[in-house]
Design a protein around this motif. Sequence first.
Motif, mmCIF file in Angstrom:
data_model
loop_
_atom_site.group_PDB
_atom_site.id
_atom_site.type_symbol
_atom_site.label_atom_id
_atom_site.label_comp_id
_atom_site.label_asym_id
_atom_site.label_seq_id
_atom_site.Cartn_x
_atom_site.Cartn_y
_atom_site.Cartn_z
ATOM 1 N N ALA A 67 44.923 0.995 25.361
ATOM 2 C CA ALA A 67 44.215 1.784 24.342
ATOM 3 C C ALA A 67 43.667 0.853 23.275
ATOM 4 N N VAL A 68 42.374 0.999 23.048
ATOM 5 C CA VAL A 68 41.701 0.239 21.989
ATOM 6 C C VAL A 68 41.357 1.265 20.915
ATOM 7 N N GLY A 69 42.130 1.268 19.842
ATOM 8 C CA GLY A 69 42.025 2.354 18.863
ATOM 9 C C GLY A 69 41.441 1.910 17.539
ATOM 10 N N LEU A 70 41.468 2.852 16.591
ATOM 11 C CA LEU A 70 40.812 2.637 15.295
ATOM 12 C C LEU A 70 41.392 1.448 14.521
ATOM 13 N N ASN A 71 42.698 1.169 14.710
ATOM 14 C CA ASN A 71 43.297 0.049 13.961
ATOM 15 C C ASN A 71 42.595 -1.273 14.270
ATOM 16 N N VAL A 72 41.998 -1.377 15.463
ATOM 17 C CA VAL A 72 41.227 -2.595 15.766
ATOM 18 C C VAL A 72 39.716 -2.354 15.680
ATOM 19 N N THR A 73 39.238 -1.176 16.143
ATOM 20 C CA THR A 73 37.772 -0.989 16.156
ATOM 21 C C THR A 73 37.200 -0.941 14.751
ATOM 22 N N GLU A 74 38.006 -0.484 13.785
ATOM 23 C CA GLU A 74 37.479 -0.440 12.412
ATOM 24 C C GLU A 74 37.446 -1.831 11.774
ATOM 25 N N LYS A 75 37.944 -2.816 12.498
ATOM 26 C CA LYS A 75 37.821 -4.204 12.006
ATOM 27 C C LYS A 75 36.562 -4.878 12.557
ATOM 28 N N THR A 76 35.957 -4.283 13.582
ATOM 29 C CA THR A 76 34.739 -4.890 14.136
ATOM 30 C C THR A 76 33.540 -4.188 13.517
ATOM 31 N N LEU A 77 33.246 -4.576 12.284
ATOM 32 C CA LEU A 77 32.183 -3.937 11.508
ATOM 33 C C LEU A 77 30.898 -4.740 11.633
ATOM 34 N N LEU A 78 29.867 -4.073 12.109
ATOM 35 C CA LEU A 78 28.560 -4.725 12.235
ATOM 36 C C LEU A 78 27.679 -4.272 11.083
ATOM 37 N N SER A 79 27.215 -5.201 10.281
ATOM 38 C CA SER A 79 26.363 -4.804 9.152
ATOM 39 C C SER A 79 24.929 -4.592 9.637
ATOM 40 N N ARG A 80 24.237 -3.687 8.940
ATOM 41 C CA ARG A 80 22.837 -3.407 9.291
ATOM 42 C C ARG A 80 22.012 -4.693 9.166
ATOM 43 N N ALA A 81 22.271 -5.449 8.077
ATOM 44 C CA ALA A 81 21.470 -6.659 7.845
ATOM 45 C C ALA A 81 21.642 -7.654 9.004
ATOM 46 N N ARG A 82 22.890 -7.833 9.430
ATOM 47 C CA ARG A 82 23.148 -8.802 10.505
ATOM 48 C C ARG A 82 22.515 -8.338 11.820
ATOM 49 N N PHE A 83 22.624 -7.026 12.096
ATOM 50 C CA PHE A 83 22.055 -6.484 13.335
ATOM 51 C C PHE A 83 20.530 -6.632 13.318
ATOM 52 N N HIS A 84 19.923 -6.270 12.178
ATOM 53 C CA HIS A 84 18.461 -6.346 12.098
ATOM 54 C C HIS A 84 17.963 -7.784 12.185
ATOM 55 N N GLU A 85 18.744 -8.689 11.629
ATOM 56 C CA GLU A 85 18.342 -10.097 11.722
ATOM 57 C C GLU A 85 18.297 -10.534 13.190
ATOM 58 N N ARG A 86 19.311 -10.110 13.953
ATOM 59 C CA ARG A 86 19.330 -10.484 15.376
ATOM 60 C C ARG A 86 18.256 -9.735 16.164
ATOM 61 N N LEU A 87 18.043 -8.455 15.806
ATOM 62 C CA LEU A 87 16.983 -7.704 16.503
ATOM 63 C C LEU A 87 15.622 -8.362 16.278
ATOM 64 N N ALA A 88 15.438 -8.883 15.065
ATOM 65 C CA ALA A 88 14.141 -9.494 14.736
ATOM 66 C C ALA A 88 13.848 -10.697 15.628
ATOM 67 N N SER A 89 14.913 -11.386 16.062
ATOM 68 C CA SER A 89 14.667 -12.565 16.906
ATOM 69 C C SER A 89 14.755 -12.228 18.402
#
Length: 315
Positions: free
Chosen positions: A191-213
């Motif tokens: 089980a991969v639950g909220l105690n770990v998934t809530e630590k893998t936070l992707l910021s909009r800025a970081r995602f958009h920066e990668r999408l741009a490239s």
Amino acid sequence: MSAPKPILIDTDPGLDDLLALVLALRSPAVDVRAITVVAGNVSVDACTANALRILEAVDINPPPVFRGCAKPLSPSVTRAEHVHGDDGAGGVSEAWPVQHLQIESAHAVDAMLDFARRHPGELTLIALGPLTNVAMALEQDPAALANIREIVVMGGSGDGRGNVTPKAEFNFYSDPYAARAVIRSGLPVTAVGLNVTEKTLLSRARFHERLASMEEGTLRRFLFDATGPYFDYAMQKRGRDACPLHDPLAVGAAMDPSLIRTQRMVCDVVDKKGPDRGMMTAEPAGDASDAPTMQVAMEVAAERFLGLFLEVVCG
Ligand code: BDR
Ligand code: CA
């Protein structure tokens, strides 16, 4: 490099499911043999259309898609349109109609059992939605389902937190009967639950920066359009412009188990009405106990996972 791990994905897309599917479909570490769809974030029909939509956007040789259970085994239905949009695709389904892909005629539960029978000991099942399809397969033919090598579930939490209620996570809350049956089955579940998934936070800025490239094309535009409301929801609900990668982390854990540290636990899910509905309980497994156990993710290498996610999805 070792051969890609053959996987089945059971899912209820859902925006983080869509990101998880892109991760799996583009990763050389796994080979997606089939996608089975279950009702969850939105209706099973909308979820199924979203699975086809993302396959068209990713534009690879598509695995077969099977529509599954429309209703939970538990008595009441819970949806998450407020998070994923009424269509489960951030409101972009009209702008991104399914063009040519179609679903298979078999039911998802039959397909899951069929794959399990034909590939004994080979397949990893990654379950990203309510566990209705998996529990139905377990009920129909437990011996066939036992042919699955491992089941990685996004659900519950190793520390008792919730996101639908203070104590319950969405996938377990949505169908606690199914969750209870699967996690108490004795099958090799992680089980991969909220105690770990809530630590893998992707910021909009970081995602958009990668999408741009990223290479210009359908997938880039789809990801940009569809994920906007997911970031908006995180901002509005938690005041942070970053969203948790729940379902992608479950795929990541199947791709590279060293991303999480797990502990063997005796677990249960409250399946009664009331304030504890859907809550997962987890006690470290003692050596003497013969109660069924599962592996519960307790720690995650969050930054390593985020790097891997961006590399595969936008690379
Ligand atoms: C889970 O709930 C759903 O809304 C997400 O898709 C994810 O599977 C997180 O609690
Ligand atoms: Ca999901």
